[in-house]
Design an enzyme around this catalytic site. Structure first.
Site, PDB file in Angstrom:
ATOM      1  N   ASP A  47       0.814  -1.213   0.000  1.00 23.73           N
ATOM      2  CA  ASP A  47       0.000   0.000   0.000  1.00 23.73           C
ATOM      3  C   ASP A  47       0.847   1.263   0.000  1.00 23.73           C
ATOM      4  OD1 ASP A  47       0.967  -0.360   2.567  1.00 23.73           O
ATOM      5  OD2 ASP A  47      -0.978  -0.806   3.442  1.00 23.73           O
ATOM      6  N   ASN A  85      -6.980  -2.543  14.894  1.00 22.02           N
ATOM      7  CA  ASN A  85      -8.368  -2.893  14.554  1.00 22.02           C
ATOM      8  C   ASN A  85      -8.462  -4.108  13.624  1.00 22.02           C
ATOM      9  OD1 ASN A  85      -7.492  -1.909  12.107  1.00 22.02           O
ATOM     10  ND2 ASN A  85      -8.929  -0.195  12.007  1.00 22.02           N
ATOM     11  N   HIS A 123      -6.881  -4.495  10.717  1.00 15.61           N
ATOM     12  CA  HIS A 123      -6.735  -4.275   9.266  1.00 15.61           C
ATOM     13  C   HIS A 123      -5.467  -4.947   8.737  1.00 15.61           C
ATOM     14  CE1 HIS A 123      -4.467  -0.154   9.787  1.00 15.61           C
ATOM     15  NE2 HIS A 123      -3.601  -1.137   9.721  1.00 15.61           N
ATOM     16  N   GLU A 165      -9.723  -1.820   5.910  1.00 19.37           N
ATOM     17  CA  GLU A 165     -10.252  -1.497   7.228  1.00 19.37           C
ATOM     18  C   GLU A 165     -11.508  -2.323   7.528  1.00 19.37           C
ATOM     19  OE1 GLU A 165      -8.416   0.180   9.085  1.00 19.37           O
ATOM     20  OE2 GLU A 165      -7.868   2.162   8.339  1.00 19.37           O
TER      21      GLU A 165
END
Ligand code: F6R
Length: 235
Positions: free
Chosen positions: A67, A136, A138, A143
């Protein structure tokens, strides 16, 4: 899923570096998937040391990063282009032409993302993909969501990710609100995946992954459907 618990970050970094080194030794023209963030820094340092000792040769390797923030120029010290150069690429003999990172300044993100997946396909697919994991859950910048996108795409960062990544920036306001990220499908196509998790704050996400259940609100749990995943973690 194979699970390896390490006693500390050094052991985790050594494990990851050794797996990458073995992949390069057994297939010199392999395709490697790299991640950024704090977690892989130790492994990249060890890979540099192995390269300095003449133990590994990156001259035929091709790499794809997971990314990049969007928008961000490659010269920005918070860009993942800059991160990879600093932590790995400027220290090894991986040819510039073989390095692939989503373009953070493209004027056509959709086209860039489509071409990124095509480039991975043309390279023969990723032999070994390294992943970190967000607090979280991801992976890449996929996400938590009711449904996850398959292909490489432009996405918005959640407020939690902005807050968590603000540690690298002068202030949370400077964190880009978007990113270009490999999708879950792009990641799942990798032949082998190593997910590295380090720190107490990652343990809830690790627990969810270890549960074996798949829940898109904890994106990493989709890895439970992949046949060759190693989870390596330390507190
Ligand atoms: C980075 C990436 C992210 C990170 C994750 C963990 O390329 O895709 O998913 O792996 O945010 O980041 P650290 O390692 O900084 O805790």
């Amino acid at each position: 899923m194979k699970i390896i618990q390490c006693s500390d970050y050094n052991e985790l970094s050594l494990y990851v570096a050794q797996q990458f080194a073995q992949t390069i030794k057994s297939k010199p023209d392999c395709v490697l998937g790299f991640a950024t963030g704090s977690t892989p820094i130790g492994a990249y340092k060890k890979l540099r040391e192995m390269y300095d000792k003449g133990e590994i040769d990156f001259s035929k390797v091709t790499s794809f990063n997971l990314d990049e923030y969007y928008p961000i120029p490659p010269t920005d010290k918070n860009s993942y282009h800059y991160f990879m150069k600093e932590n790995l690429f400027s220290h090894i003999n991986l040819p510039e032409a073989n390095i692939n990172i989503p373009d953070g300044i493209t004027t056509n993100p959709d086209d860039e993302c489509k071409k990124y997946d095509e480039r991975i396909e043309r390279a023969g697919g990723i032999d070994l993909q390294l992943l970190g994991i967000g607090v979280n859950g991801h992976i890449g910048f996929n996400e938590p969501s009711a449904s996850l996108e398959s292909m490489t795409h432009k996405t918005s960062l959640t407020e939690q990710t902005v807050k968590s990544n603000a540690r690298f920036f002068n202030s949370p306001e400077e964190v880009p609100r978007f990113a270009l990220t490999m999708g879950i499908g792009s990641i799942m196509k990798a032949k082998r995946i190593i997910l590295a998790a380090s720190g107490e704050n990652k343990m809830k996400a690790v627990e969810m992954l270890e549960s074996g259940k798949i829940n898109t609100m904890w994106p990493a749990t989709v890895l439970n459907a992949h046949p060759n995943v190693t989870l390596v973690w330390c507190k």
